[in-house]
Motif scaffolding. Sequence first.
Motif, PDB file in Angstrom:
ATOM      1  N   TYR A  90      -4.862 -21.469  19.122  1.00  0.00           N
ATOM      2  CA  TYR A  90      -4.561 -20.436  20.106  1.00  0.00           C
ATOM      3  C   TYR A  90      -5.585 -20.541  21.239  1.00  0.00           C
ATOM      4  O   TYR A  90      -6.793 -20.427  21.012  1.00  0.00           O
ATOM      5  N   LEU A  91      -5.066 -20.778  22.428  1.00  0.00           N
ATOM      6  CA  LEU A  91      -5.903 -21.007  23.601  1.00  0.00           C
ATOM      7  C   LEU A  91      -5.858 -19.803  24.524  1.00  0.00           C
ATOM      8  O   LEU A  91      -4.804 -19.209  24.734  1.00  0.00           O
ATOM      9  N   CYS A  92      -6.994 -19.504  25.083  1.00  0.00           N
ATOM     10  CA  CYS A  92      -7.097 -18.461  26.088  1.00  0.00           C
ATOM     11  C   CYS A  92      -7.532 -19.111  27.403  1.00  0.00           C
ATOM     12  O   CYS A  92      -8.319 -20.069  27.402  1.00  0.00           O
ATOM     13  N   ALA A  93      -7.006 -18.622  28.498  1.00  0.00           N
ATOM     14  CA  ALA A  93      -7.396 -19.115  29.815  1.00  0.00           C
ATOM     15  C   ALA A  93      -7.546 -17.943  30.757  1.00  0.00           C
ATOM     16  O   ALA A  93      -6.886 -16.907  30.601  1.00  0.00           O
ATOM     17  N   SER A  94      -8.423 -18.104  31.737  1.00  0.00           N
ATOM     18  CA  SER A  94      -8.537 -17.069  32.761  1.00  0.00           C
ATOM     19  C   SER A  94      -8.557 -17.726  34.140  1.00  0.00           C
ATOM     20  O   SER A  94      -8.885 -18.908  34.279  1.00  0.00           O
ATOM     21  N   SER A  95      -8.162 -16.943  35.125  1.00  0.00           N
ATOM     22  CA  SER A  95      -8.229 -17.422  36.502  1.00  0.00           C
ATOM     23  C   SER A  95      -8.607 -16.261  37.411  1.00  0.00           C
ATOM     24  O   SER A  95      -8.398 -15.090  37.064  1.00  0.00           O
ATOM     25  N   PHE A  96      -9.152 -16.601  38.569  1.00  0.00           N
ATOM     26  CA  PHE A  96      -9.618 -15.565  39.490  1.00  0.00           C
ATOM     27  C   PHE A  96      -8.461 -14.657  39.901  1.00  0.00           C
ATOM     28  O   PHE A  96      -8.596 -13.449  39.993  1.00  0.00           O
ATOM     29  N   ASP A  97      -7.307 -15.277  40.140  1.00  0.00           N
ATOM     30  CA  ASP A  97      -6.109 -14.521  40.463  1.00  0.00           C
ATOM     31  C   ASP A  97      -4.941 -15.169  39.725  1.00  0.00           C
ATOM     32  O   ASP A  97      -5.140 -16.116  38.963  1.00  0.00           O
ATOM     33  N   SER A  98      -3.743 -14.686  39.957  1.00  0.00           N
ATOM     34  CA  SER A  98      -2.610 -15.189  39.174  1.00  0.00           C
ATOM     35  C   SER A  98      -1.593 -15.930  40.039  1.00  0.00           C
ATOM     36  O   SER A  98      -0.422 -16.015  39.686  1.00  0.00           O
ATOM     37  N   GLY A  99      -2.047 -16.449  41.159  1.00  0.00           N
ATOM     38  CA  GLY A  99      -1.116 -17.196  41.984  1.00  0.00           C
ATOM     39  C   GLY A  99      -0.718 -18.492  41.325  1.00  0.00           C
ATOM     40  O   GLY A  99      -1.434 -18.998  40.444  1.00  0.00           O
ATOM     41  N   PRO A 100       0.400 -19.069  41.730  1.00  0.00           N
ATOM     42  CA  PRO A 100       0.907 -20.276  41.069  1.00  0.00           C
ATOM     43  C   PRO A 100       0.042 -21.514  41.276  1.00  0.00           C
ATOM     44  O   PRO A 100       0.264 -22.521  40.607  1.00  0.00           O
ATOM     45  N   THR A 101      -0.906 -21.462  42.189  1.00  0.00           N
ATOM     46  CA  THR A 101      -1.801 -22.612  42.368  1.00  0.00           C
ATOM     47  C   THR A 101      -3.225 -22.341  41.906  1.00  0.00           C
ATOM     48  O   THR A 101      -4.087 -23.205  42.023  1.00  0.00           O
ATOM     49  N   TYR A 105      -8.868 -21.671  33.702  1.00  0.00           N
ATOM     50  CA  TYR A 105     -10.001 -22.220  32.953  1.00  0.00           C
ATOM     51  C   TYR A 105      -9.801 -21.862  31.487  1.00  0.00           C
ATOM     52  O   TYR A 105      -9.652 -20.679  31.154  1.00  0.00           O
ATOM     53  N   PHE A 106      -9.798 -22.877  30.658  1.00  0.00           N
ATOM     54  CA  PHE A 106      -9.455 -22.694  29.247  1.00  0.00           C
ATOM     55  C   PHE A 106     -10.694 -22.597  28.364  1.00  0.00           C
ATOM     56  O   PHE A 106     -11.700 -23.271  28.590  1.00  0.00           O
ATOM     57  N   GLY A 107     -10.582 -21.780  27.331  1.00  0.00           N
ATOM     58  CA  GLY A 107     -11.568 -21.760  26.271  1.00  0.00           C
ATOM     59  C   GLY A 107     -11.311 -22.883  25.280  1.00  0.00           C
ATOM     60  O   GLY A 107     -10.294 -23.575  25.360  1.00  0.00           O
ATOM     61  N   PRO A 108     -12.204 -23.036  24.309  1.00  0.00           N
ATOM     62  CA  PRO A 108     -12.068 -24.129  23.330  1.00  0.00           C
ATOM     63  C   PRO A 108     -11.000 -23.881  22.280  1.00  0.00           C
ATOM     64  O   PRO A 108     -10.638 -24.798  21.542  1.00  0.00           O
ATOM     65  N   GLY A 109     -10.510 -22.642  22.208  1.00  0.00           N
ATOM     66  CA  GLY A 109      -9.445 -22.348  21.274  1.00  0.00           C
ATOM     67  C   GLY A 109      -9.921 -21.822  19.934  1.00  0.00           C
ATOM     68  O   GLY A 109     -11.073 -22.001  19.542  1.00  0.00           O
TER      69      GLY A 109
END
Lengths: 115, 114
Positions: A90-101, A105-109
């Motif tokens: 199970y992977l988690c990722a975050s981004s500054f905003d949610s735009g399509p571009t 950034y992913f965690g190690p899972g």
Amino acid sequence: GAGVSQTPSNKVTEKGKYVELRCDPISGHTALYWYRQSLGQGPEFLIYFQGTGAADDSGLPNDRFFAVRPEGSVSTLKIQRTERGDSAVYLCASSFDSGPTDTQYFGPGTRLTVL
Amino acid sequence: AQSVTQLGSHVSVSEGALVLLRCNYSSSVPPYLFWYVQYPNQGLQLLLKYTSAATLVKGINGFEAEFKKSETSFHLTKPSAHMSDAAEYFCAVSDRSNTGKLIFGQGTTLQVKP
């Protein structure tokens, strides 16, 4: 700076048990994603948060899966009555905003094994 | 619906040889495309992304990819493979909604032989 962290790194549980997986996103990132990666497959989208709310949960496989992000930072993915088919990373990722571009950034899972 | 297909689940090259990892996409709208790399026991790391600016995109570690609309392709290349390039590589397309969720291919494992 610190990246995305996930705990635990490994979780072994028995069929029917309840598990919680935690994700700490990069500070200041408003968007948070959960993906599931089965063996030999690419990650598959589960749920997306913008701030505290789940803006898109269309990838959750069934109602045994639930996720929260109560303060808009840390998120917990909760799985009830686990089944052997839930075994995956199970992977988690975050981004500054949610735009399509925007870069995610992913965690190690968290590797979940259901016996 | 959008999708990506990675041709070849395993690719093996010799150190110093050209690396070519194939990705084809399906999209009813102009796509945004990504290549991620996953080293053992690490999270996915962005190599490069295409966001409709230049069709030839340069990324980290000497990788680049070219967007070819006529071929619906976004193949990843590197002129000379290093042992450290051995990893799993994923092509992905953004669903272009406000969520920004990614749709991944199945991945290609790159083996580099000495």
